[in-house]
Design an enzyme around this catalytic site. Structure first.
Site, PDB file in Angstrom:
ATOM      1  N   ASP A 119      44.846 -15.960 -37.882  1.00 30.09           N
ATOM      2  CA  ASP A 119      45.376 -14.742 -37.269  1.00 30.09           C
ATOM      3  C   ASP A 119      46.881 -14.900 -37.128  1.00 30.09           C
ATOM      4  OD1 ASP A 119      42.913 -13.436 -36.979  1.00 30.09           O
ATOM      5  OD2 ASP A 119      42.519 -14.389 -35.045  1.00 30.09           O
ATOM      6  N   ASP A 137      40.929  -8.019 -40.055  1.00 28.85           N
ATOM      7  CA  ASP A 137      40.571  -7.322 -38.810  1.00 28.85           C
ATOM      8  C   ASP A 137      40.997  -5.859 -38.860  1.00 28.85           C
ATOM      9  OD1 ASP A 137      39.602  -9.766 -37.851  1.00 28.85           O
ATOM     10  OD2 ASP A 137      41.512 -10.261 -36.911  1.00 28.85           O
TER      11      ASP A 137
END
Length: 165
Positions: A119, A137
């Site tokens: 991330d 995401d």
């Protein structure tokens, strides 16, 4: 016509997956553990965060089997979504499913490759930080949004139209 549509959705899945993996590789080359987040604006940073769980770190664990369990689950869900995609007739739902599948496969790939999801996008406001996330995401959220958009605003119109016919 149907096979052309499925081919286009498959292309969408591939492009999103490649984009996700490209951005993650780029972040991994530019950042390393312990690097201070790079502040881009007063509310957005580039960071390197390893998510060992699923959404917002839920089910995160240091168990060496967890990445394989979560990847297996993601791939099974992706397979089920592919069956739905193949059977679905509505373009908006097919596109939404394509986005979700690409994101799920992208994050599953990370878990198998790195034992965690990479991330790197972090938004914050006055000391409140939204958990870091990535392109996969974003794809999942776009897909869910498209499906919700259809369910909330369009499906009832189709149902009424069928009832009138």
């Amino acid at each position: 016509m149907r096979s052309l549509r499925i081919a286009l959705i498959a292309s969408l899945i591939l492009v999103c997956f490649i984009g996700d993996q490209f951005t993650k590789k780029l972040v991994l080359e530019l950042f390393h553990e312990g690097v201070i987040p790079v502040q881009m604006t007063s509310f957005f940073n580039f960071v390197l965060a390893w998510n060992k769980g699923i959404s917002f770190g839920f089910l995160g664990s240091n168990s060496e089997n967890m990445p394989y369990i979560l990847s297996g689950f993601s791939l099974l869900v992706s397979l089920a979504l592919m069956v739905w995609l193949y059977r679905e007739k509505l373009l908006i739902i097919q596109i939404g499913l394509g986005f979700i599948i690409s994101g799920a496969i992208g994050n599953a790939y990370d878990r198998l490759q790195y034992q965690a999801v990479v991330d790197f996008l972090e938004f914050h406001y006055q000391g409140w930080y939204f958990p870091a996330f990535n392109v996969a995401d974003i794809c999942i959220n776009i897909g869910v949004g498209l499906i919700l958009l259809d369910v909330l605003f369009f499906s009832s119109k189709r149902t009424r139209t069928k009832a009138i016919d």
